[in-house]
Every structure is written in structure tokens, then in C-alpha cells.
Motif scaffolding. Structure first.
Motif, PDB file in Angstrom:
ATOM      1  N   GLU A   1       0.842  -0.957  -0.075  1.00  0.00           N
ATOM      2  CA  GLU A   1      -0.025   0.031  -0.226  1.00  0.00           C
ATOM      3  C   GLU A   1       0.897   1.224   0.029  1.00  0.00           C
ATOM      4  N   ARG A   2       1.750   1.378   0.753  1.00  0.00           N
ATOM      5  CA  ARG A   2       2.816   2.415   1.034  1.00  0.00           C
ATOM      6  C   ARG A   2       3.692   2.545  -0.395  1.00  0.00           C
ATOM      7  N   LEU A   3       4.059   1.364  -1.082  1.00  0.00           N
ATOM      8  CA  LEU A   3       4.843   1.386  -2.173  1.00  0.00           C
ATOM      9  C   LEU A   3       3.726   2.041  -3.390  1.00  0.00           C
ATOM     10  N   ARG A   4       2.541   1.708  -3.465  1.00  0.00           N
ATOM     11  CA  ARG A   4       1.712   2.080  -4.635  1.00  0.00           C
ATOM     12  C   ARG A   4       1.463   3.768  -4.563  1.00  0.00           C
ATOM     13  N   LEU A   5       1.466   4.183  -2.975  1.00  0.00           N
ATOM     14  CA  LEU A   5       1.190   5.583  -2.777  1.00  0.00           C
ATOM     15  C   LEU A   5       2.450   6.416  -3.150  1.00  0.00           C
ATOM     16  N   HIS A   6       3.670   5.882  -2.642  1.00  0.00           N
ATOM     17  CA  HIS A   6       4.782   6.891  -2.946  1.00  0.00           C
ATOM     18  C   HIS A   6       5.636   6.263  -4.063  1.00  0.00           C
ATOM     19  N   GLY A   7       5.649   5.142  -4.355  1.00  0.00           N
ATOM     20  CA  GLY A   7       6.566   4.571  -5.581  1.00  0.00           C
ATOM     21  C   GLY A   7       7.918   3.826  -5.081  1.00  0.00           C
ATOM     22  N   ALA A   8       8.264   4.429  -3.877  1.00  0.00           N
ATOM     23  CA  ALA A   8       9.383   3.637  -3.392  1.00  0.00           C
ATOM     24  C   ALA A   8       9.307   3.897  -1.675  1.00  0.00           C
ATOM     25  N   VAL A   9       9.920   2.978  -1.138  1.00  0.00           N
ATOM     26  CA  VAL A   9       9.944   2.979   0.332  1.00  0.00           C
ATOM     27  C   VAL A   9      11.547   2.533   0.966  1.00  0.00           C
ATOM     28  N   ARG A  10      11.530   3.098   2.250  1.00  0.00           N
ATOM     29  CA  ARG A  10      12.870   2.658   2.850  1.00  0.00           C
ATOM     30  C   ARG A  10      12.714   1.638   4.034  1.00  0.00           C
ATOM     31  N   VAL A  11      13.745   0.717   3.968  1.00  0.00           N
ATOM     32  CA  VAL A  11      13.714  -0.317   5.012  1.00  0.00           C
ATOM     33  C   VAL A  11      13.163   0.460   6.417  1.00  0.00           C
ATOM     34  N   ARG A  12      14.309   1.432   6.515  1.00  0.00           N
ATOM     35  CA  ARG A  12      14.104   1.888   7.968  1.00  0.00           C
ATOM     36  C   ARG A  12      12.785   2.666   8.611  1.00  0.00           C
ATOM     37  N   GLU A  13      12.225   3.545   7.443  1.00  0.00           N
ATOM     38  CA  GLU A  13      11.082   3.838   7.685  1.00  0.00           C
ATOM     39  C   GLU A  13       9.932   3.049   7.863  1.00  0.00           C
TER      40      GLU A  13
END
Length: 373
Positions: free
Chosen positions: A17-29
Motif C-alpha cells: 500500500e505504501r509502495l503504490r502510494l509513494h513509488g518507493a519505500v525505505r527499510v528503516r522507515e
């Protein structure tokens, strides 16, 4: 390990869901947001990357691009993560190809298919579905229930309220289904397949065409819709529709076909579309026995293409995309299981193919057609 799976699925759903929203995600966040270790997030990203749902990058993940081919080449040899139950109304005619398509897609995803045969009966459908759900072994269902007659609304509501998601296969429930879980489906576009047959016959000069529908088939309603639409668009009469089963094993089939042929003569019908192959072959045999020439006296197109090529002459046929429907159903279910409720609902039509053979092109047309090249 089995107890951790539901929590992993929830994390995967939130991650996607976060990936579709932002296009990228970070492990720490992600680790901070979900309250788990960075190692756990890295494992989640690796699992989703192996299924081609995302691309691993340094420190996180992005949505996959057409240039990224590594997920498709990197499949884990571990045990299947999911088991998908499948209930079909028959284990012989038509359905084996659908099941084979589902199994090939399941193998590609690394999951199991648990198959159960039913009959064209709502009570038996419920019984087989309930056995799969109560076993606790399946995480999703591919279903082809009977949607004819009374009780359809109750059956759909019951399926929509099950503890696992369901995808309908070669079935389309009513457009509005107020169920707790959105209903997805994939089926052959039979109406458009029938249009292919009518337009083919029209292109070869036929202006009086008839339709023979197999009595009691769930496909008949779609074929009838395609028939009336094609006739209207081509300005053809659409009143010659017969709803009878005339296969060789049907008692009295010769008398029924005789009545159809007599009506063809009266109405100057020059071509017939017949559902399905056994019925079309039965009609072809009767016409030949009566001294009629196929296709010069009567052109024939079958709908199904299971055994149409075995007839003499070989029958032109519309071929529903059975294997593709099975594969698509599994792909749809896997996306639902991995992405969860936030994934948009999909309802997919797959176009049939017209396979042209000797039964629909008259000798005069063949003589007038110049050789290719």
C-alpha cells in the motif's frame, strides 16, 4: 512458522500500500512504522521481490519496471506459500483446459491447487466449497458455481461472506453484489465470440443465418446476447434461434435436427452457428446423410472447438480461451492474497478465437479467392 504467516501477510499488504502510494519505500522507515526489525522488513521485501511485485534497491524497494527482469528469473525452491481451492462443475468436457491453465499458473507462482468437482447444482457447489474452507488448508477459492434458477442471490451472498477470498471462473454474478468482500471474476467473452462467428459468415455472403443453442448451458445467455447484437449491427434477421440439445447421445436428436433442417429450408437459412461441438457434429452428420453439401448447401460454425476438427468436413469453430481463463484466475487470486483488500477489484473478459476450417467457406468463394502471395 505457520502462526507468523497472517502477520507477514498484513505487513506485505501495508508495504505494498505504501509502495503504490509513494513509488518507493525505505527499510528503516517501514521498520519504524510497522514496529518490527529492519531484518524483518528486508525479508518481506525479498519475498515480494521474488514474486515480481517490487524491485529491491539499496536501503529499500521501488515498484518494478519493464526493465527489471530479475524477479521472474529468481524463484525460491521452498514449499508453496498458499493453497488455492478450485471447484468446477465438470471434470470432463470444457473444464479440463481451464483447470490445466490454473495449474500451470499455480506452478509458476509456487502454490498448490486443490481441485474438487461439483455438478450444475447449487447445493453440491455449497457442499464442496464448505469442505475446502472447513479444511483450513486453502487461502483462496476459484469457483464456477451454478448461477441459474432460484437461490442465486443467497449463494453469492454466502460466497462473499466466506473467510477466504473467491474469484469466479467462467461465471459472472449480477453487476451489483452487495457482499462483504468484493467479488472478482474472469470469463471468456462468449458474446463477442458469437459475434466473430456471425461476422465471418456475413463476410462470406450469408444473409440468412440461424443459431442453435445447447439447452440448459450457462453459456447460452451470453451467446444469445452476442447473436442479437451482431444481427442488429449487420442488419440481419435474428428470429431463427433454436434452444435444443441435439448431440448424438440425446434421445430423439435426429427428429429434432430434422425439424431444424425443415425450418431452415422454409426460412432460406444458408448458415448455422451451433453450440457446442457435439451438437454441431450431429447436425453435420445428419445433413450429409440427407445428401446436403457442407458448406455449399449449409455452412456451419461450431462454438467450443473441443473436437470440431475431427468432423468431416472439419468445422470452423469459435475457441474460448479456456487455458488463459484458468491462468488469469490464479494470477488474480495471487494478487488478491498478496496485496489484500486495498487492491482494486478486477473483472476480466478474455476474447475467444475464430478458427476457420472447411465447413464455412463455400466452393465458389474458394475458387474466387486468389492464392496467397
Amino acid at each position: 512458522m505457520a502462526e507468523e504467516q497472517p502477520f507477514a501477510l498484513q505487513r506485505h499488504e501495508k508495504l505494498m500500500e505504501r509502495l503504490r502510494l509513494h513509488g518507493a519505500v525505505r527499510v528503516r522507515e517501514l521498520a519504524d512504522a510497522l514496529g518490527v526489525s529492519e531484518l524483518t522488513i528486508r525479508r518481506d521485501i525479498a519475498a515480494l521481490a521474488d514474486r515480481g511485485l517490487l524491485t529491491r534497491v539499496h536501503g529499500g524497494a521501488t515498484l518494478p519496471t519493464v526493465l527489471d527482469e530479475t524477479p521472474a528469473r529468481r524463484r525460491r525452491a521452498s514449499a508453496p506459500a498458499f493453497t488455492i481451492g478450485m471447484v468446477v462443475p465438470s471434470l470432463d468436457f470444457y473444464w479440463p483446459q481451464v483447470v490445466n491453465g490454473a495449474r500451470s499458473a499455480a506452478a509458476a507462482h509456487g502454490v498448490h491447487i486443490q481441485l474438487r468437482g461439483s455438478s450444475y447444482d447449487q447445493a453440491e457447489d455449497r457442499r464442496q466449497i464448505l469442505r475446502l474452507v472447513e479444511s483450513g488448508q486453502v487461502q483462496g477459492l476459484l469457483l464456477a458455481p451454478s448461477l441459474e434458477g432460484p437461490g442465486v442471490a443467497e449463494l453469492i451472498d454466502w460466497i462473499g461472506g466466506l473467510s477466504v477470498p473467491a474469484v469466479f471462473v467462467e461465471r459472472e454474478p449480477p453487476r451489483w453484489t452487495p457482499t462483504p468482500r468484493p467479488l472478482e471474476w474472469v470469463r471468456s467473452d462468449h458474446a463477442l465470440g458469437l459475434e466473430l462467428a456471425v461476422r465471418h459468415l456475413h463476410a462470406f455472403g450469408h444473409r440468412r443465418i440461424g443459431l442453435v443453442l445447447s439447452k440448459g448451458s450457462p453459456t447460452s445467455a451470453h451467446l444469445a446476447a452476442g447473436w442479437h447484437r451482431a444481427c442488429e449491427e449487420l442488419d440481419l434477421p435474428d428470429d431463427f434461434v433454436v434452444r435444443e440439445s441435439v448431440a448424438l447421445n440425446v434421445p430423439g436428436h435426429r427428429e429434432i435436427i430434422g425439424g431444424i433442417v425443415d425450418r431452415c429450408r422454409r426460412d432460406r437459412i444458408t448458415a448455422l452457428v451451433v453450440h457446442s461441438d457435439p451438437d454441431a457434429i450431429s447436425v453435420a452428420q445428419y445433413l450429409t446423410e440427407q445428401g446436403a453439401s457442407i458448406p455449399d448447401d449449409m455452412a456451419l460454425v461450431s462454438y467450443d472447438d473441443e473436437v470440431a476438427h475431427l468432423a468431416h468436413p472439419a468445422l470452423t469453430a469459435v475457441r474460448p480461451p479456456k487455458t488463459t481463463v484458468g491462468r488469469t484466475a490464479v494470477d488474480m487470486m495471487m494478487a488478491r492474497l498478496l496485496e489484500g483488500r486495498n487492491r482494486p477489484v478486477q473483472r476480466t473478459l478474455v476474447l475467444p478465437e475464430l478458427v476457420i476450417r472447411a465447413s464455412s467457406i463455400t466452393s465458389s468463394w474458394q475458387r474466387e479467392t486468389p492464392p496467397a502471395g
